[in-house]
Scaffold this motif. Sequence first.
Motif, PDB file in Angstrom:
ATOM      1  N   MET A  49      29.984 -29.190  34.681  1.00 14.21           N
ATOM      2  CA  MET A  49      29.222 -29.188  35.945  1.00 14.21           C
ATOM      3  C   MET A  49      28.259 -30.370  35.994  1.00 14.21           C
ATOM      4  N   THR A  50      27.704 -30.711  34.849  1.00 14.75           N
ATOM      5  CA  THR A  50      26.759 -31.839  34.806  1.00 14.75           C
ATOM      6  C   THR A  50      27.465 -33.157  35.106  1.00 14.75           C
ATOM      7  N   MET A  51      28.621 -33.380  34.458  1.00 14.15           N
ATOM      8  CA  MET A  51      29.381 -34.620  34.719  1.00 14.15           C
ATOM      9  C   MET A  51      29.807 -34.667  36.181  1.00 14.15           C
ATOM     10  N   SER A  52      30.262 -33.535  36.678  1.00 16.72           N
ATOM     11  CA  SER A  52      30.726 -33.479  38.068  1.00 16.72           C
ATOM     12  C   SER A  52      29.575 -33.727  39.031  1.00 16.72           C
ATOM     13  N   ALA A  53      28.401 -33.189  38.688  1.00 15.19           N
ATOM     14  CA  ALA A  53      27.245 -33.314  39.589  1.00 15.19           C
ATOM     15  C   ALA A  53      26.861 -34.782  39.779  1.00 15.19           C
ATOM     16  N   LEU A  54      26.906 -35.548  38.689  1.00 11.54           N
ATOM     17  CA  LEU A  54      26.559 -36.966  38.793  1.00 11.54           C
ATOM     18  C   LEU A  54      27.564 -37.683  39.703  1.00 11.54           C
ATOM     19  N   TYR A  55      28.829 -37.297  39.585  1.00 14.08           N
ATOM     20  CA  TYR A  55      29.873 -37.941  40.388  1.00 14.08           C
ATOM     21  C   TYR A  55      29.749 -37.541  41.862  1.00 14.08           C
ATOM     22  N   VAL A  56      29.557 -36.280  42.128  1.00 11.58           N
ATOM     23  CA  VAL A  56      29.514 -35.841  43.532  1.00 11.58           C
ATOM     24  C   VAL A  56      28.301 -36.441  44.243  1.00 11.58           C
ATOM     25  N   GLU A  57      27.223 -36.618  43.499  1.00 14.05           N
ATOM     26  CA  GLU A  57      26.020 -37.215  44.106  1.00 14.05           C
ATOM     27  C   GLU A  57      26.292 -38.680  44.440  1.00 14.05           C
ATOM     28  N   LYS A  58      26.989 -39.360  43.550  1.00 13.91           N
ATOM     29  CA  LYS A  58      27.325 -40.775  43.792  1.00 13.91           C
ATOM     30  C   LYS A  58      28.247 -40.889  45.012  1.00 13.91           C
ATOM     31  N   LYS A  59      29.173 -39.940  45.155  1.00 10.07           N
ATOM     32  CA  LYS A  59      30.134 -40.005  46.268  1.00 10.07           C
ATOM     33  C   LYS A  59      29.605 -39.332  47.527  1.00 10.07           C
ATOM     34  N   ASN A  60      28.458 -38.646  47.380  1.00 10.20           N
ATOM     35  CA  ASN A  60      27.917 -37.862  48.494  1.00 10.20           C
ATOM     36  C   ASN A  60      28.958 -36.915  49.067  1.00 10.20           C
TER      37      ASN A  60
END
Length: 100
Positions: A49-60
Amino acid sequence: MTAHKLSELGVSNALKSLNSETVSPWVIEDGKLTKLFQFKDFQHAFGFMTMSALYVEKKNHHPEWSNTYNKVKVQLITHDVGGVSEKDFDLAKRMDRFAG
Ligand SMILES: C[C@H](O)[C@H](O)[C@H]1CNC2=NC(N)=NC(=O)C2=N1
């Protein structure tokens, strides 16, 4: 990248391709690209979830997800277009990679 709602055929083709790269399938549930991830323990689930969270925030582009111990249920839909778009399939592919 603007989002376009995929047609039923578009979703079906993208699903076939997405599921050819993963052991457990993504499915369409309530109109959302859905998958239940299972990890060896909570730490691995939360790391995912942490790795995904950084990615989803970058991609908005953000998932609807819930975590119970070693399980993470993910549902993806593009709210701006009211349906599943390429953005959801891109995120799904990345999440499969983060899940290892
Ligand atoms: C204002 C903000 O950029 C938008 O609401 C973004 C945020 N994250 C999003 N996430 C998802 N899944 N769909 C969207 O349409 C969306 N839009």
